[in-house]
Scaffold this active site. Structure first.
Site, short mmCIF file in Angstrom:
data_model
loop_
_atom_site.label_atom_id
_atom_site.label_comp_id
_atom_site.label_asym_id
_atom_site.label_seq_id
_atom_site.Cartn_x
_atom_site.Cartn_y
_atom_site.Cartn_z
N CYS A 186 -16.25 -6.06 -16.26
CA CYS A 186 -16.67 -4.88 -17.03
C CYS A 186 -18.11 -4.46 -16.73
O CYS A 186 -18.39 -3.30 -16.40
CB CYS A 186 -16.46 -5.11 -18.53
SG CYS A 186 -17.54 -6.35 -19.28
N HIS A 214 -18.20 -6.75 -24.08
CA HIS A 214 -17.44 -5.81 -23.24
C HIS A 214 -18.14 -4.46 -23.21
O HIS A 214 -18.76 -4.03 -24.19
CB HIS A 214 -16.00 -5.65 -23.76
CG HIS A 214 -15.14 -4.84 -22.83
ND1 HIS A 214 -14.85 -5.24 -21.56
CD2 HIS A 214 -14.51 -3.64 -23.00
CE1 HIS A 214 -14.07 -4.34 -20.98
NE2 HIS A 214 -13.86 -3.35 -21.83
N HIS A 262 -12.87 1.45 -17.78
CA HIS A 262 -13.40 0.08 -17.91
C HIS A 262 -12.55 -0.90 -17.12
O HIS A 262 -11.40 -0.63 -16.76
CB HIS A 262 -13.45 -0.33 -19.39
CG HIS A 262 -12.10 -0.53 -20.00
ND1 HIS A 262 -11.83 -1.55 -20.90
CD2 HIS A 262 -10.93 0.14 -19.84
CE1 HIS A 262 -10.56 -1.48 -21.29
NE2 HIS A 262 -10.00 -0.47 -20.67
#
Length: 345
Positions: free
Chosen positions: A261, A309, A321
């Site tokens: 990420c 994240h 993402h």
């Protein structure tokens, strides 16, 4: 797919029955030939109702990228031209303000000279002139003439100093005026070119939305990515992130074949010339906090209380993402997960 007219039975297949069949009328033979001709024409042209498939999302976005790459230099040149034009206009205006009072002084001096000439013509100073000209002594006459000459020269010097300064400033202003004219024409040309490219991008964007609306984007790209085409570094970063859709998630990877990420955010913004750490929490620390209402493409969206994240906002409520192992880079709704905060590089 093209629709073809049914093929007519060939004459060869009818040969066994020809000897038993009654002769056909001339009209029948003509209509048969006409039907065959129409059938051949439809086959050649692909049919009047041939379906034209819309270009794919990838093809449309490739064309938008090409047009955008043409537009961005025009925008940058337009911005530079506008700034240069504004600066030159300010300089020309400042010189014009300095020239105006000098011109008034010259005009006043000329008015005075004109007034003296008129008065002399009317005879108001004729007696003085006659007295001067009627002087019996040559030395007296020369002295009087020298006195008048010095007086005239002094007046002339005073006026000449003003005229010289005015002309000097006007000479400095002339090339500025010429440059302002050139820049104005260039600005108009750039504006026209930008308008043309903008119109083509708008057309492609409408076609793009149509293809996405018919499900052409696929499961990983359910909406246009990005929603629009922003300019500047954010535009570069967001387009790069969208182009990675479909690549695998690999922990610790930052491209080019795989990402995690924060690695995807790092690589996208590196493409735009900005450096980010390879860690979501640290990326939150080095980006400016923005509100949900202020979100724009290229901003980062951080998830979970511990900030483990991060995704990139791409517009219209979507982020791109790299989510987890076994799941490729993809898009999701910005609220699909516990949002912690938003950051701007």
């Amino acid at each position: 797919m093209a629709h073809h007219a049914p093929r007519q039975p060939s004459d060869r297949s009818a040969l066994p029955d020809r000897r038993m069949a009654a002769p056909r009328s001339r009209w029948s033979r003509c209509t048969t030939a006409l039907v065959a001709l129409i059938g051949a024409t439809v086959a050649l042209t692909g049919g009047a109702t041939a379906a034209h498939a819309d270009p794919s999302v990838a093809e449309i976005e490739r064309r938008i990228d090409e047009d955008w790459n043409k537009l961005e230099p025009v925008i940058e040149q337009h911005n530079a031209t506008r700034q240069d034009l504004a600066a030159k206009r300010r300089q020309a205006t400042a010189l014009a303000r300095r020239i105006a009072p000098l011109q008034r002084q010259v005009d006043q001096a000329m008015d005075q000279v004109t007034g003296l000439a008129v008065e002399a013509y009317k005879g108001e100073h004729i007696s003085a002139v006659n007295a001067l000209l009627g002087s019996r002594s040559p030395s007296d006459l020369v002295g009087q003439l020298e006195l008048l000459d010095r007086f005239a020269q002094r007046q002339q010097r005073d006026v000449r100093a003003v005229v010289d300064l005015r002309d000097e400033l006007a000479a400095r202003k002339a090339p500025l005026d010429e440059m302002v004219g050139r820049l104005t024409r260039t600005e108009a040309q750039l504006a026209a070119k930008k308008q043309q490219i903008d119109a083509e991008i708008d057309r492609l964007q409408k076609l793009r939305l149509k293809v996405y609306g018919s499900g052409g984007g696929g499961a990983l790209r359910p909406a246009p990515c990005p929603a629009g085409y922003p300019g500047g570094p954010a535009g570069t970063a967001v387009k790069f992130a969208c182009a990675q859709i479909g690549k695998p998630y690999v922990w610790g990877a930052e491209g080019p074949g795989a990402y995690d990420c924060s690695g995807l955010m790092l690589a996208a913004w590196a493409k735009a010339g900005e450096s980010l750490p390879h860690n979501a929490r640290q990326q939150r620390q080095v980006t400016a906090r923005v509100s949900r209402a202020e979100l724009r493409p290229g901003d980062l969206v951080f998830y979970y209380p511990d900030l483990h994240h991060v995704g990139m906002y791409v517009g219209d409520g979507w982020v791109v993402h790299a989510s987890r192992a076994g799941m490729p880079v993809r898009m999701k709704r910005v609220d699909d997960g516990p949002v912690n905060s938003y950051g701007r590089v």
